[in-house]
Design a protein around this motif. Sequence first.
Motif, mmCIF file in Angstrom:
data_model
loop_
_atom_site.group_PDB
_atom_site.id
_atom_site.type_symbol
_atom_site.label_atom_id
_atom_site.label_comp_id
_atom_site.label_asym_id
_atom_site.label_seq_id
_atom_site.Cartn_x
_atom_site.Cartn_y
_atom_site.Cartn_z
ATOM 1 N N LYS A 192 -0.984 1.000 13.079
ATOM 2 C CA LYS A 192 0.234 0.326 12.535
ATOM 3 C C LYS A 192 1.239 1.284 11.945
ATOM 4 O O LYS A 192 0.923 1.883 11.152
ATOM 5 N N ILE A 193 2.548 0.913 12.327
ATOM 6 C CA ILE A 193 3.494 1.528 11.785
ATOM 7 C C ILE A 193 4.620 0.515 11.168
ATOM 8 O O ILE A 193 4.854 -0.239 11.857
ATOM 9 N N ILE A 194 4.967 0.638 9.832
ATOM 10 C CA ILE A 194 5.974 -0.188 9.326
ATOM 11 C C ILE A 194 7.003 0.509 9.257
ATOM 12 O O ILE A 194 7.144 1.820 8.847
ATOM 13 N N TRP A 195 8.337 0.032 9.338
ATOM 14 C CA TRP A 195 9.749 0.472 8.898
ATOM 15 C C TRP A 195 10.648 -0.413 8.868
ATOM 16 O O TRP A 195 10.746 -1.826 9.194
ATOM 17 N N TRP A 196 11.437 -0.103 7.657
ATOM 18 C CA TRP A 196 12.601 -1.072 7.077
ATOM 19 C C TRP A 196 13.736 -0.410 7.867
ATOM 20 O O TRP A 196 14.093 0.519 7.343
ATOM 21 N N ASP A 197 14.424 -1.231 8.815
ATOM 22 C CA ASP A 197 15.597 -0.719 9.433
ATOM 23 C C ASP A 197 16.901 -1.138 8.869
ATOM 24 O O ASP A 197 17.889 -0.956 9.538
ATOM 25 N N ALA A 198 16.756 -1.466 7.539
ATOM 26 C CA ALA A 198 18.109 -2.150 6.974
ATOM 27 C C ALA A 198 18.559 -3.538 7.313
ATOM 28 O O ALA A 198 19.202 -4.301 6.714
ATOM 29 N N GLN A 199 17.998 -3.900 8.268
ATOM 30 C CA GLN A 199 18.178 -5.352 8.875
ATOM 31 C C GLN A 199 16.954 -6.253 8.741
ATOM 32 O O GLN A 199 16.919 -7.413 8.324
ATOM 33 N N GLY A 200 15.921 -5.512 8.732
ATOM 34 C CA GLY A 200 14.561 -6.406 8.655
ATOM 35 C C GLY A 200 13.207 -5.419 8.714
ATOM 36 O O GLY A 200 13.475 -4.309 8.948
ATOM 37 N N ALA A 201 12.193 -6.101 8.566
ATOM 38 C CA ALA A 201 10.918 -5.590 8.607
ATOM 39 C C ALA A 201 10.393 -5.492 10.092
ATOM 40 O O ALA A 201 10.570 -6.411 10.702
ATOM 41 N N CYS A 202 10.148 -4.160 10.512
ATOM 42 C CA CYS A 202 9.190 -3.816 11.752
ATOM 43 C C CYS A 202 8.057 -3.241 11.425
ATOM 44 O O CYS A 202 7.737 -2.633 10.633
ATOM 45 N N LEU A 203 7.124 -4.001 12.411
ATOM 46 C CA LEU A 203 5.756 -3.615 12.485
ATOM 47 C C LEU A 203 5.308 -3.471 13.848
ATOM 48 O O LEU A 203 5.419 -4.090 14.711
ATOM 49 N N GLN A 253 0.759 -1.147 -0.009
ATOM 50 C CA GLN A 253 0.100 0.051 -0.001
ATOM 51 C C GLN A 253 0.968 1.230 0.058
ATOM 52 O O GLN A 253 0.635 2.304 -0.968
ATOM 53 N N ALA A 254 1.818 1.127 0.729
ATOM 54 C CA ALA A 254 2.832 2.352 0.673
ATOM 55 C C ALA A 254 3.485 2.696 -0.685
ATOM 56 O O ALA A 254 3.710 3.784 -0.903
ATOM 57 N N GLU A 255 3.666 1.389 -1.250
ATOM 58 C CA GLU A 255 4.336 1.536 -2.703
ATOM 59 C C GLU A 255 3.378 2.206 -3.593
ATOM 60 O O GLU A 255 3.584 3.141 -4.636
ATOM 61 N N LYS A 256 2.049 1.622 -3.584
ATOM 62 C CA LYS A 256 1.147 2.050 -4.629
ATOM 63 C C LYS A 256 0.495 3.227 -4.318
ATOM 64 O O LYS A 256 0.150 3.991 -5.314
ATOM 65 N N VAL A 257 -0.190 3.462 -3.195
ATOM 66 C CA VAL A 257 -0.911 4.346 -2.947
ATOM 67 C C VAL A 257 -0.313 5.813 -2.564
ATOM 68 O O VAL A 257 -0.256 6.645 -2.957
ATOM 69 N N LEU A 258 0.617 5.432 -1.751
ATOM 70 C CA LEU A 258 1.398 6.798 -1.133
ATOM 71 C C LEU A 258 2.517 6.831 -2.264
ATOM 72 O O LEU A 258 3.246 7.900 -2.072
ATOM 73 N N ALA A 259 2.992 5.887 -3.363
ATOM 74 C CA ALA A 259 4.149 6.182 -4.095
ATOM 75 C C ALA A 259 5.383 6.535 -3.476
ATOM 76 O O ALA A 259 6.270 7.662 -3.575
ATOM 77 N N GLU A 260 5.628 5.914 -2.479
ATOM 78 C CA GLU A 260 7.063 5.864 -1.553
ATOM 79 C C GLU A 260 7.601 4.183 -1.596
ATOM 80 O O GLU A 260 6.766 3.454 -1.545
ATOM 81 N N ASP A 261 8.839 4.272 -1.626
ATOM 82 C CA ASP A 261 9.602 2.992 -1.364
ATOM 83 C C ASP A 261 9.418 2.280 0.144
ATOM 84 O O ASP A 261 9.905 3.184 0.870
ATOM 85 N N PRO A 262 8.774 1.425 0.515
ATOM 86 C CA PRO A 262 8.619 0.858 1.729
ATOM 87 C C PRO A 262 9.923 0.505 2.569
ATOM 88 O O PRO A 262 9.972 0.221 3.544
ATOM 89 N N TYR A 263 10.947 0.310 1.645
ATOM 90 C CA TYR A 263 12.314 -0.305 2.239
ATOM 91 C C TYR A 263 13.477 0.715 2.307
ATOM 92 O O TYR A 263 14.564 0.677 2.008
#
Length: 115
Positions: free
Chosen positions: A55-66, A29-39
Amino acid sequence: MIPVPSNTRIWLAAGVTDMRRGFNTLAAQAEKVLAEDPYCGHLFVFRGRRGDLLKIIWWDAQGACLFSKRLERGRFVWPAAKEGKICLSASQMTMLLEGLDWRMPQKTWRPLQTG
């Protein structure tokens, strides 16, 4: 609080999101709707229909955080827009997570008694 680097942007997804979604579908959804790279290392914040769950998603360069947070009383202050995105500062994000109006700092709910 989430240990986020100072150069990280915080994106609020306007409108409501299905809170049954996990990291992969919220990232899509972040990639398609918000036009941002989720990673890219930015935070993406989503709110449910009732307004008491984030809900907050975050890629911390080591893995996916939710991350998720539910308010016992009150609602998270959210923009009236039905779609799009809004960039928040770290202090606005802190107020949002505390249940404060990040546009005007006032409590949205206060306990009536202790214990």
